[in-house]
Design an enzyme around this catalytic site. Structure first.
Site, mmCIF file in Angstrom:
data_model
loop_
_atom_site.group_PDB
_atom_site.id
_atom_site.type_symbol
_atom_site.label_atom_id
_atom_site.label_comp_id
_atom_site.label_asym_id
_atom_site.label_seq_id
_atom_site.Cartn_x
_atom_site.Cartn_y
_atom_site.Cartn_z
ATOM 1 C CG ASP A 1 12.004 -61.572 -30.612
ATOM 2 O OD1 ASP A 1 11.218 -61.041 -31.440
ATOM 3 O OD2 ASP A 1 12.125 -61.179 -29.440
ATOM 4 C CB CYS A 2 14.703 -67.506 -31.708
ATOM 5 S SG CYS A 2 13.522 -68.053 -30.473
ATOM 6 C CE1 TYR A 3 13.013 -72.716 -34.354
ATOM 7 C CE2 TYR A 3 13.235 -71.630 -32.222
ATOM 8 C CZ TYR A 3 13.578 -72.657 -33.087
ATOM 9 O OH TYR A 3 14.468 -73.611 -32.693
#
Ligand code: SF4
Ligand code: SF4
Lengths: 136, 404
Positions: free
Chosen positions: B139-141
């Site tokens: 989700d963040c990368y």
């Protein structure tokens, strides 16, 4: 052909003690000077000859040698050192069959005597930084 | 006579420090004697320039937009795989890594023309290299694939980190077998056809400080053309070996783990290297300054090649089988003469480490100190010494069938 041609002959292990060179004289009427003879690390015989005689006999002699299993190569000065890349380590010194590399006892730099070189190419892959190159 | 590092650094600041190389010090001590020479000389510089396989570099690549997490994925620099098992864009590239497609030794002997060491050389030469990352996406990368040119300047940190360099002494390698062998000690011709060695002898850092009286954790050094530091003792550090009367180890002994800013370094002192039939590696230049704090320390730096002995090892049988057998000992003076005698046979010698470049390193470091560009550091913690109990252990294999 009257002028001599310099040829490098590589004899595989099985041919090293076979009487081959005398046939160049006997059957092909060539004259030869032995410039260098040695056994390389691959245990093949290495002979550098200067051959002179008729052009036709020379060509036939080369064919005879090739068919007998001897690798032949015309000697041209095509191995050179990339001076920027050479680190003067010395790894090539004991690899070269004709001692073309000499360590200067004072500076410990490795001098390359390209006039001695017979272009056997053994140093190309043995030089760890790939400073020895074949000119195309 | 004793001197402190602070006093030496004051002289360096004033441009008055007396600095000589580990080669020059030999004559000076011969002429003036230890007491006088120790008073005059402040620093002795050493050097070594040879293939060192336990070398590598950490890089922080910077974050792409959108972001990608290399950690846990795969990273390649010019097709050479780097280690990605750390945070998102920190990677480690080892000197011996080679492209997945490299034929290796499938056709023996393989050539190993390009590997991690060559990537490091290309980077310090300022060249662009191809970076390829594949990742699992989070989700963040979110990104899963990234391909870009990258160079050293554009990266955040780039740190050479060599876990074992500057071996204090090393084997002389020969081949007792019937065929040519291709080793990390170079091409070894059959039936004692040649003997290869790889240290700079009297110029080598740890031969000039055999008991690690000045070299320790935190020692500032010349590394790859820039400044670096001793980070720790190196792996396989083995101080408690057979020594000569003067204390010089007769076998491989101490090692150094070193680190420094790759961005300061140069391709003249970090050279990608290929051992036919063996693999790729990096030739590293290291120079260590030795502050002359006492007469004893000076007398160690006056060591000469005929006082240093190395063991001759057969790499056809003894080395691969980890047999302790040695074929004898030779001095570096004998090795440098170009010929040694083994089992009654004259064997030509060759070096894998460059003595002339080691001299150059010692002179560069000498120049830096004379010009006040390089100060001597007090070591933060000593390297484990002879009595430390630190030894190299061989692996004891325990098959899985036994209880873990
Ligand atoms: S092995 Fe290569 S780098 Fe070393 S001295 Fe010979 S040519 Fe130079
Ligand atoms: S190619 Fe290399 S090894 Fe062969 S003769 Fe010339 S210098 Fe010597």
């Amino acid at each position: 052909m009257t002028k001599g041609k310099k040829v490098v002959l590589r004899f595989p292990h099985r041919l090293v003690d076979k009487p081959i060179v005398y046939r160049l004289v006997k059957d092909y009427d060539l004259q030869f000077n032995i410039l260098k003879a040695s056994v390389t690390p691959k245990e093949e015989g290495l002979l550098v000859l200067e051959l002179s005689g008729k052009k036709k006999s020379y060509d036939e002699a080369i064919r005879f040698l090739t068919e007998a299993g001897v690798e032949t190569q015309l000697l041209v000065q095509d191995v050179f050192r990339n001076e920027d890349r050479c680190t003067h380590c010395g790894a090539c010194v004991t690899i070269c069959p004709v001692s073309a590399f000499i360590v200067d006892p004072v500076t410990r730099r490795v001098d390359f005597h390209d006039t001695k070189c017979i272009a056997c190419e053994l140093c190309i892959k043995a030089c760890p930084v790939r400073a020895m190159e074949v000119r195309l | 006579m004793t001197k402190s590092i602070a006093e030496i650094n004051e002289k360096i600041a004033k441009g008055q420090a007396v600095v000589v190389t580990a080669e020059e010090v030999i004559d000076l001590v011969n002429k003036k004697g230890v007491a006088k020479a120790a008073k005059e000389i402040d620093v002795v510089t050493t050097g070594t320039f040879g293939p060192m396989c336990s070398s590598g570099a950490f890089f922080n690549l910077g974050h792409s937009k959108p972001r990608i997490k290399a950690g846990g994925g795969h990273v390649y620099l010019n097709e050479v795989p780097a280690y990605a098992g750390i945070a998102a864009v920190d990677i480690f590239l080892g000197a011996t890594a080679i492209p997945d497609e490299d034929p290796r030794n499938r056709i023996h002997p393989g050539e190993f023309n390009y590997g991690g060491g060559h990537v490091i050389e290309d980077l310090v030469a300022g060249k662009d290299v191809r970076l390829v990352i594949t990742a699992h996406g989070t989700d963040c990368y979110p990104r899963r694939k990234l391909e870009t040119w990258i160079n050293l300047e554009s990266m955040n940190e780039a740190l050479l980190f060599d876990i074992r360099n500057a071996y204090q002494n090393y084997n002389v390698a020969v081949n007792l077998g019937e065929r040519t062998i291709y080793t990390y000690m170079g091409v070894l011709k059959p039936n004692l056809g040649n003997a290869n060695y790889s240290t700079s002898g009297q110029l080598s850092p740890l031969f000039n400080d055999p008991y690690y009286k000045t070299i320790g954790v935190g020692t500032r050094i010349f590394l790859g053309g820039g400044t670096g530091y001793v980070a720790w003792h190196g792996t396989q550090h083995n101080p408690n070996v057979l020594r000569t009367e003067k204390g010089l180890p007769r076998r491989g002994a101490a090692t150094l783990a070193v680190t420094g800013d790759l961005k300061q370094m140069s391709p003249r002192w970090l050279v990608g290297t290929s051992f036919i039939g063996y693999g790729a590696t990096l030739t590293v230049g290291i120079g260590v300054p030795i502050p002359i704090l006492s007469e004893e320390i000076l007398s160690y730096t006056a060591v000469t090649d005929n006082e240093i002995f190395a063991p001759i090892i057969d790499y056809f049988e003894a080395y691969p089988q980890r047999s302790p057998d040695i074929l004898g000992e030779v001095s570096y003076a004998q090795l440098k003469s170009g010929k040694i005698k083994i089992q009654g046979k004259d064997v030509p010698t060759a070096s894998l480490s460059s003595y002339s470049r080691a001299v150059e390193i010692a002179n560069i470091l000498k120049g830096w100190i004379q010009k006040g560009e390089f100060y001597i550091t007090e070591s933060v913690s000593p390297l484990p010494g002879v009595d430390s109990g630190v030894i190299v252990k061989p692996m004891q294999e325990r098959p899985f069938e036994e209880e873990g």
